[in-house]
Design an enzyme around this catalytic site. Structure first.
Site, PDB file in Angstrom:
ATOM      1  N   HIS A   9       4.416 -12.431 -31.594  1.00  0.00           N
ATOM      2  CA  HIS A   9       5.419 -11.385 -31.806  1.00  0.00           C
ATOM      3  C   HIS A   9       4.772 -10.212 -32.535  1.00  0.00           C
ATOM      4  O   HIS A   9       4.059 -10.440 -33.507  1.00  0.00           O
ATOM      5  CB  HIS A   9       6.579 -11.916 -32.642  1.00  0.00           C
ATOM      6  CG  HIS A   9       7.573 -10.834 -32.983  1.00  0.00           C
ATOM      7  ND1 HIS A   9       8.481 -10.379 -32.049  1.00  0.00           N
ATOM      8  CD2 HIS A   9       7.758 -10.110 -34.107  1.00  0.00           C
ATOM      9  CE1 HIS A   9       9.201  -9.410 -32.609  1.00  0.00           C
ATOM     10  NE2 HIS A   9       8.785  -9.230 -33.861  1.00  0.00           N
ATOM     11  N   ILE A  67       0.833  -1.199   0.000  1.00  0.00           N
ATOM     12  CA  ILE A  67       0.000   0.000   0.000  1.00  0.00           C
ATOM     13  C   ILE A  67       0.872   1.255   0.000  1.00  0.00           C
ATOM     14  O   ILE A  67       0.624   2.209  -0.748  1.00  0.00           O
ATOM     15  CB  ILE A  67      -0.959   0.008   1.221  1.00  0.00           C
ATOM     16  CG1 ILE A  67      -1.945  -1.160   1.100  1.00  0.00           C
ATOM     17  CG2 ILE A  67      -1.702   1.343   1.330  1.00  0.00           C
ATOM     18  CD1 ILE A  67      -2.901  -1.305   2.279  1.00  0.00           C
ATOM     19  N   ARG A  83      -1.808  -5.150   7.913  1.00  0.00           N
ATOM     20  CA  ARG A  83      -3.229  -5.225   8.289  1.00  0.00           C
ATOM     21  C   ARG A  83      -3.436  -6.349   9.306  1.00  0.00           C
ATOM     22  O   ARG A  83      -2.652  -7.300   9.360  1.00  0.00           O
ATOM     23  CB  ARG A  83      -4.089  -5.462   7.036  1.00  0.00           C
ATOM     24  CG  ARG A  83      -4.001  -4.315   6.050  1.00  0.00           C
ATOM     25  CD  ARG A  83      -4.840  -4.559   4.807  1.00  0.00           C
ATOM     26  NE  ARG A  83      -6.259  -4.573   5.058  1.00  0.00           N
ATOM     27  CZ  ARG A  83      -7.037  -3.482   5.085  1.00  0.00           C
ATOM     28  NH1 ARG A  83      -6.516  -2.292   4.888  1.00  0.00           N
ATOM     29  NH2 ARG A  83      -8.335  -3.589   5.316  1.00  0.00           N
TER      30      ARG A  83
HETATM   31  P1  NAD Z   1       2.604  -4.838   3.850  1.00  0.00           P
HETATM   32  O1  NAD Z   1       2.741  -6.002   4.762  1.00  0.00           O
HETATM   33  O2  NAD Z   1       2.665  -5.036   2.393  1.00  0.00           O
HETATM   34  O3  NAD Z   1       3.735  -3.750   4.196  1.00  0.00           O
HETATM   35  C1  NAD Z   1       3.865  -3.154   5.449  1.00  0.00           C
HETATM   36  C2  NAD Z   1       5.280  -2.629   5.560  1.00  0.00           C
HETATM   37  O4  NAD Z   1       5.353  -1.819   6.712  1.00  0.00           O
HETATM   38  C3  NAD Z   1       6.311  -3.735   5.731  1.00  0.00           C
HETATM   39  O5  NAD Z   1       7.382  -3.501   4.865  1.00  0.00           O
HETATM   40  C4  NAD Z   1       6.709  -3.618   7.190  1.00  0.00           C
HETATM   41  O6  NAD Z   1       8.037  -4.011   7.429  1.00  0.00           O
HETATM   42  C5  NAD Z   1       6.533  -2.130   7.413  1.00  0.00           C
HETATM   43  N1  NAD Z   1       6.337  -1.748   8.801  1.00  0.00           N
HETATM   44  C6  NAD Z   1       5.668  -2.424   9.773  1.00  0.00           C
HETATM   45  N2  NAD Z   1       5.688  -1.700  10.922  1.00  0.00           N
HETATM   46  C7  NAD Z   1       6.344  -0.550  10.656  1.00  0.00           C
HETATM   47  C8  NAD Z   1       6.676   0.592  11.413  1.00  0.00           C
HETATM   48  N3  NAD Z   1       6.313   0.708  12.696  1.00  0.00           N
HETATM   49  N4  NAD Z   1       7.372   1.604  10.822  1.00  0.00           N
HETATM   50  C9  NAD Z   1       7.730   1.512   9.514  1.00  0.00           C
HETATM   51  N5  NAD Z   1       7.466   0.441   8.758  1.00  0.00           N
HETATM   52  C10 NAD Z   1       6.761  -0.578   9.312  1.00  0.00           C
HETATM   53  O7  NAD Z   1       1.267  -4.127   4.316  1.00  0.00           O
HETATM   54  P2  NAD Z   1       0.379  -3.007   3.626  1.00  0.00           P
HETATM   55  O8  NAD Z   1       1.148  -2.295   2.568  1.00  0.00           O
HETATM   56  O9  NAD Z   1      -0.189  -2.235   4.761  1.00  0.00           O
HETATM   57  O10 NAD Z   1      -0.736  -3.873   2.920  1.00  0.00           O
HETATM   58  C11 NAD Z   1      -1.569  -4.696   3.729  1.00  0.00           C
HETATM   59  C12 NAD Z   1      -2.021  -5.919   2.996  1.00  0.00           C
HETATM   60  O11 NAD Z   1      -2.882  -5.574   1.944  1.00  0.00           O
HETATM   61  C13 NAD Z   1      -0.864  -6.704   2.435  1.00  0.00           C
HETATM   62  O12 NAD Z   1      -0.914  -8.002   2.954  1.00  0.00           O
HETATM   63  C14 NAD Z   1      -1.099  -6.712   0.977  1.00  0.00           C
HETATM   64  O13 NAD Z   1      -0.872  -7.981   0.420  1.00  0.00           O
HETATM   65  C15 NAD Z   1      -2.545  -6.295   0.806  1.00  0.00           C
HETATM   66  N6  NAD Z   1      -2.636  -5.431  -0.370  1.00  0.00           N
HETATM   67  C16 NAD Z   1      -2.417  -5.969  -1.598  1.00  0.00           C
HETATM   68  C17 NAD Z   1      -2.420  -5.162  -2.710  1.00  0.00           C
HETATM   69  C18 NAD Z   1      -2.144  -5.762  -4.043  1.00  0.00           C
HETATM   70  O14 NAD Z   1      -2.387  -6.914  -4.253  1.00  0.00           O
HETATM   71  N7  NAD Z   1      -1.594  -5.017  -4.977  1.00  0.00           N
HETATM   72  C19 NAD Z   1      -2.612  -3.805  -2.601  1.00  0.00           C
HETATM   73  C20 NAD Z   1      -2.813  -3.289  -1.344  1.00  0.00           C
HETATM   74  C21 NAD Z   1      -2.810  -4.119  -0.225  1.00  0.00           C
END
Ligand code: NAD
Length: 474
Positions: free
Chosen positions: A453, A193, A281
């Site tokens: 192609h 995200i 999440r």
């Molecule tokens: P994520 O797990 O992808 O990333 C969270 C990031 O935040 C990680 O890199 C983590 O190390 C970091 N983090 C955790 N605590 C922290 C802190 N205190 N300070 C700084 N960094 C910290 O989670 P997200 O981006 O919130 O997304 C949530 C879920 O939603 C994911 O599981 C994802 O798969 C799903 N999602 C998927 C899509 C997609 O398919 N394109 C799009 C949006 C969300």
């Protein structure tokens, strides 16, 4: 007497609504209960994905990409565009229109498939052959069902030191409704995200700083892809990414938010005007009445299920973000189909080892299967083919030739173990690799298949050829 349903689905996100439709298609009397309301307080089906996740974020990504192309890319085609402006309100209205079309569409699909729809919050109150759910909302009622599918999804993980107000400090919902481009946006968390939303507002002109807690960038992604992504996001997109950072406190005075964080041993501060918190999440397993009926939940709040998504109570199932496995809409939907088919006496199954992952940045990142670092640490012998889009005629014609396709196959059996793409339409290209994995294909199978192609899919073909070092275009 209360209607007795064969299946009651709790939650109408991509897991729940698909489960309900499939159950009804299979002749099961089905009800789907959901409590989501849009900003105007109206019931809106589709859960996080349709309302405040996948669909609206893709709409904004497309708008911001078009804006950026008009400014930075059109001239390469001989097109001059002066005074290019972004009307953020119009961009948001377009996004809202797309969301509405799809959320309304689910109501129509429910009608077409004879799924009963109920707005309210469901709580299990008793189990047994016939289970009872209490529904609260504008009216209190009860639903009786022989099987329950819990598809309640997940919510943004919060940080005590950075409380979300969805005006200055936003989660995924607020990040999609910023009414003007921030001057300096701070993104906390360099995950899916954070990178998607950071890309949107960077392309629309914001300075974007990303603070990530881990010392590694995109730790779950194949290392070669993560390295390329960091290079492109920093150099081409202009994201200012800092790893190994711990945010300590934030304070706001008028439009300025001051953030104190620790980077290595140094305490630093920065000023910004908006923050997006995207640090993962948490499963929505509270408030569903799991304690009332004795459904097991693990220490992180995920409902415990077996391979067929059955909980410890045999007629209660759980799917999607509220159970183990990736928090991805398509994984949820497939679990919904499998559970509906299991309840109907058929054989439902989801292969969690062949779930495609996509990050909709530019370039997109997509993968399926094992990463090279995983295979190395497990001592699995492997071989790699890697083809850069810079050598693809189609990618050059599109004007989007950053990134590569990387295929990994077992050294002896040649069976494909993982495919990793960073580049144009990676989200589409990965499907061929998912099919290959599901069919137990070898790299030679892909190498022998005719690819059109000129097409981007030739990069997949070339990566397969590259496993035996017989590239034709490199
Ligand atoms: P994520 O797990 O992808 O990333 C969270 C990031 O935040 C990680 O890199 C983590 O190390 C970091 N983090 C955790 N605590 C922290 C802190 N205190 N300070 C700084 N960094 C910290 O989670 P997200 O981006 O919130 O997304 C949530 C879920 O939603 C994911 O599981 C994802 O798969 C799903 N999602 C998927 C899509 C997609 O398919 N394109 C799009 C949006 C969300």
């Amino acid at each position: 007497m209360n209607t007795i349903y064969d299946v009651a689905v709790v939650g109408a996100g991509p897991g729940g609504y698909v489960a309900a439709i499939r159950a009804s298609q299979l002749g099961l009397k089905t009800i789907c209960i959901d409590d989501f309301e849009d900003a105007s307080g109206k019931a809106s089906l589709g859960g996080t994905c349709l309302n405040v996740g996948c669909i609206p974020s893709k709409a904004l990504l497309e708008s911001s990409e078009n804006y950026e192309k008009a400014i930075h890319k059109f001239h390469e085609h001989g097109i001059s565009a002066t005074e290019v402006k972004i009307d953020v309100a119009k961009m948001l209205a377009r996004k809202d229109g797309i969301v509405k079309q799809f959320t309304n569409g689910i109501s129509l699909l429910f009608k077409k498939n004879k799924v009963k729809q109920l707005h309210g919050r469901a709580e299990l109150v008793s189990s047994g052959d016939l289970m009872r759910l209490k529904i609260t909302g504008s009216n209190e009622s009860f639903v009786d069902a022989k099987h329950v599918i819990i598809a309640t999804g997940s919510s943004p993980r919060s940080m005590d030191s950075v409380p979300v107000d969805n005006e200055y400090i936003c989660d995924n919902t607020g990040a999609l409704t910023l009414t003007k481009t921030p001057k300096h946006l701070l993104v906390i968390g360099a995950g899916v995200i954070g990178l998607e939303m950071g890309s949107v507002w960077r392309r629309l002109g914001a300075k974007v700083t990303v603070l990530e807690a881990l010392p590694t960038f995109l730790a779950a992604v194949d290392e070669a892809v993560a390295k390329e992504a960091k290079r492109i996001f920093t150099k081409n997109l202009g994201l200012d990414i800092h790893l190994g950072c711990a945010v300590q406190e934030v304070s706001r005075k008028d439009e300025t938010i001051t953030v104190t964080y620790k980077e290595g041993d140094d305490i630093k501060t920065l000023d910004c005007d908006r923050i997006v918190v995207a640090v993962g999440r948490v499963p929505n397993s509270n408030g569903v009445g799991l304690d009332n009926v004795g459904v097991d939940v693990d220490e992180r709040g995920f409902i415990t299920v077996d391979h067929h998504n059955r909980t410890n109570i045999s007629n209660i199932y759980a799917i999607g973000d509220v159970v183990r496995g990736p928090m991805l809409a398509h994984k949820s939907s497939e679990e919904g189909v499998a559970v509906a088919e299991t309840i109907a006496g058929q054989y439902g199954d989801v292969n969690l080892d062949a779930i495609p992952w996509v990050i909709y940045t530019s370039p997109e990142i997509a993968w399926v299967g094992r990463t090279e670092q995983d295979l190395k640490s497990d001592g699995v012998p492997y071989k790699v083919g890697k083809f850069p889009f810079v050598a693809s005629g189609r990618a050059q014609a599109i004007g989007d030739s950053l990134g590569f396709v990387k295929m990994i196959a077992h050294e002896e059996s040649d069976r494909i173990l993982g495919v990793h793409v960073i580049g144009p339409y990676a989200s589409e290209l990965i499907s061929e690799a998912v099919v290959a994995l599901e069919f137990g294909a070898t790299s030679e199978d892909i190498a022998r298949i005719v690819h059109a192609h000129p097409s981007l899919s030739e990069a997949m073909h070339e990566a397969a050829l590259g496993i035996e070092n017989r590239y034709l275009s490199l």
